[in-house]
Design an enzyme around this catalytic site. Structure first.
Site, PDB file in Angstrom:
ATOM      1  N   VAL A 269       0.826  -1.199   0.000  1.00 12.61           N
ATOM      2  CA  VAL A 269       0.000   0.000   0.000  1.00 12.61           C
ATOM      3  C   VAL A 269       0.864   1.253   0.000  1.00 12.61           C
ATOM      4  CG1 VAL A 269      -1.742   1.265   1.287  1.00 12.61           C
ATOM      5  CG2 VAL A 269      -1.842  -1.220   1.175  1.00 12.61           C
TER       6      VAL A 269
ATOM      7  N   GLU B  54      -3.520  -6.579  -5.300  1.00 11.30           N
ATOM      8  CA  GLU B  54      -2.164  -6.943  -5.674  1.00 11.30           C
ATOM      9  C   GLU B  54      -2.188  -7.414  -7.122  1.00 11.30           C
ATOM     10  OE1 GLU B  54      -0.307  -9.623  -2.926  1.00 11.30           O
ATOM     11  OE2 GLU B  54      -1.076  -8.501  -1.218  1.00 11.30           O
TER      12      GLU B  54
ATOM     13  N   PHE C 134     -16.210 -11.212  -8.928  1.00  6.93           N
ATOM     14  CA  PHE C 134     -16.040 -12.001  -7.705  1.00  6.93           C
ATOM     15  C   PHE C 134     -17.054 -13.133  -7.568  1.00  6.93           C
ATOM     16  CE2 PHE C 134     -12.560 -10.222  -5.231  1.00  6.93           C
ATOM     17  CZ  PHE C 134     -12.194  -9.230  -6.113  1.00  6.93           C
TER      18      PHE C 134
ATOM     19  N   CYS D 271      -5.360  -9.256   2.667  1.00  9.24           N
ATOM     20  CA  CYS D 271      -6.482  -8.419   3.112  1.00  9.24           C
ATOM     21  C   CYS D 271      -7.713  -9.197   3.567  1.00  9.24           C
ATOM     22  CB  CYS D 271      -6.889  -7.475   1.991  1.00  9.24           C
ATOM     23  SG  CYS D 271      -5.776  -6.086   1.837  1.00  9.24           S
TER      24      CYS D 271
ATOM     25  N   LYS E 115      -2.870 -15.677  -5.517  1.00  5.01           N
ATOM     26  CA  LYS E 115      -3.553 -15.447  -6.791  1.00  5.01           C
ATOM     27  C   LYS E 115      -2.469 -15.171  -7.836  1.00  5.01           C
ATOM     28  CE  LYS E 115      -4.228 -10.502  -6.608  1.00  5.01           C
ATOM     29  NZ  LYS E 115      -5.148  -9.391  -6.705  1.00  5.01           N
TER      30      LYS E 115
END
Ligand code: UDX
Length: 440
Positions: free
Chosen positions: A12, A157, A251, A262, A323
């Site tokens: 971040v 990310e 999603f 997160c 991921k």
């Protein structure tokens, strides 16, 4: 143009600092980790994030971006101090705020001019007020003109720079409207819808957004498991649902569940806050349970497909990062799956395009391979855990010929089930009606 200090050079902080510099501001990125700062000064990135290195290079060369461990230097002229430090999970799932406290105390110690403190770290609702208190107490009689603004981040990310530069929205919370407006002005060139609200509401928007996205994934994973039993295909179910504008497509990919830095931390922290304040977060608990079960289910499935026991079976894992397009393995499904397989006596080997270095630190004894074919060689089963592009079009004839038992578990529904079955594989996807198909 403004002078900005960003405290914390994780995902971040670094992305925020670099992007603000690219928009023409002068940015000092600060971290207490000296090695990290020395590397950044040399152009070595602490994380893998597409586009980041080029952006750092460009803005360092333009004399707009600086890296330091020295608070006085970083805050010298700063009009804004962004706090973007880590907030790891404590034992009960509560967010550990010690780094936020340290940053706030340092600001109070060093600053001698008016400053807007912007909190980007994901922090429990009420932390903004707490930060203001820390500074007030630390300064005592030596008062300081400061304003606290909450500005939650929504960066993914792998596409963090794109998400920063083209945000769906900018959320700002403060009791000081003027301070929030000053932060809004920093984002103005991005022309994003901007919501200004109070501190606690802004903090809650972050938790609620992440919890909602995690809920969507757990929802579709639950539907996937039902699809398996009833002979429906969750991919088309999701497509059909997503066409409804009220639902949308995002999603709704069923798979091995959500991981990363997160969702797991934030859902847990939100549930913890709820319990602490006397409410019973039933839905959040179910969302977490379903996520955990997704990993167990594939191991159970594989065990059944290889004859009821994983003892001395060789299992290949394709993909380790939580991921694709990141080397981040925090809460990655692969880690839990590897752990479960090994607990049942399986021999596990794995390959990932980016995350092997991080994985070898976390599981030093894990056998790592140089490519997917080495993983498949003499394996009794292969699990696709992370849907990296390079796993999408493998030479499956070759894989079939080198595996000991040709069992494929497609944990991300990436491969063509019919083509795989035609080649001779025993194929299991997520929510593709497998149980009914297998029985027919
Ligand atoms: C997330 C949020 O998207 C971002 O706004 C927030 O600030 C940080 O957390 P990130 O963790 O980078 O970002 O990943 P994201 O792309 O959102 O994916 C999270 C997890 O959900 C991954 O493990 C991914 O594999 C999984 N996922 C996502 C699914 O299983 N199915 C989907 O349909 C989408």
């Amino acid at each position: 143009m403004s002078a900005i200090c960003v405290i914390g050079t994780g995902y971040v902080g670094l992305v925020t600092g670099v992007c603000f510099a690219d928009m023409g501001n002068t940015v000092h990125c600060l971290d207490i980790n000296q090695e990290r700062i020395i590397n950044l000064q040399k152009g070595i990135m602490p994380i893998y994030e597409p586009g980041l290195e080029e952006l750092v290079e460009r803005n360092v060369a333009a004399n707009r971006l600086f890296f330091t461990t020295d608070y006085s230097e970083a805050l010298h002229n700063a009009e804004f101090a962004f706090i973007a430090v880590g907030t790891p999970s404590g034992v009960d799932g509560e967010a550990d705020l010690s780094y936020v406290r340290d940053a706030a105390e340092k600001i109070a110690e060093v600053i001698d001019h008016p400053i807007i403190i912007v909190n980007k770290s994901t922090v429990p609702v009420g932390t903004g007020d707490w930060v203001a208190d820390i500074i007030r107490k630390k300064r005592g009689k030596n008062t300081l003109e400061y304003y606290v603004v909450s500005n939650p981040e929504f960066l993914r990310e792998g596409s963090a720079i794109h998400d920063f530069m083209q945000p769906d929205r900018v959320v700002l919370g403060s009791v000081h409207q003027k301070a929030a407006e000053a932060v809004a002005a920093l984002y103005q060139p991005l022309r994003a819808p901007t919501l200004i609200t109070d501190l606690r509401t802004a903090e809650m928007i972050k938790y609620a957004s992440n919890a909602f996205l995690a809920t969507r994934i757990s929802f579709i994973n639950e539907i996937a498991n039902i699809c398996d039993e009833l002979g429906a295909d969750v991919r088309e179910v999701a497509q059909g649902m997503g066409l409804d504008k009220r639902i949308g497509h995002a999603f709704l990919d069923a798979g091995l569940g959500w991981g990363g830095s997160c969702f797991p931390k934030d859902v847990k922290a939100l549930a913890h806050m709820a319990v602490l304040h006397g409410t019973h977060p039933q839905l959040l608990q179910a969302v977490m349970d379903i996520n955990r079960n997704q990993r167990r289910r594939v191991v159970m499935k594989l065990r059944n497909l290889v004859g009821g026991s994983l003892v001395d079976k060789t299992i290949g894992i394709l993909g380790l990062s939580f991921k694709p397009n990141t080397d981040d393995i925090r809460e990655a499904p692969a880690l839990e799956i590897i752990h479960l397989l090994r607990n049942e006596g399986g021999h596990v080997r794995a390959y990932d395009p980016q995350a092997m270095e991080n994985t070898s630190k976390a599981i030093p004894e894990l056998q790592l391979c140089t490519n997917p074919y080495e993983v498949a060689q003499d394996a009794d089963g292969l699990i696709l855990v992370t849907e990296w592009n390079e796993f999408k079009q493998l030479d499956f004839k070759r894989i079939y010929s080198i595996m000991r038992t040709p069992v494929l578990i497609d944990g991300r529904n990436q491969w063509d089930s019919q083509a795989m079955r035609k080649l001779g594989f025993t194929y299991f996807g997520i929510g593709q009606g497998n149980h009914v198909q297998a029985a027919e």
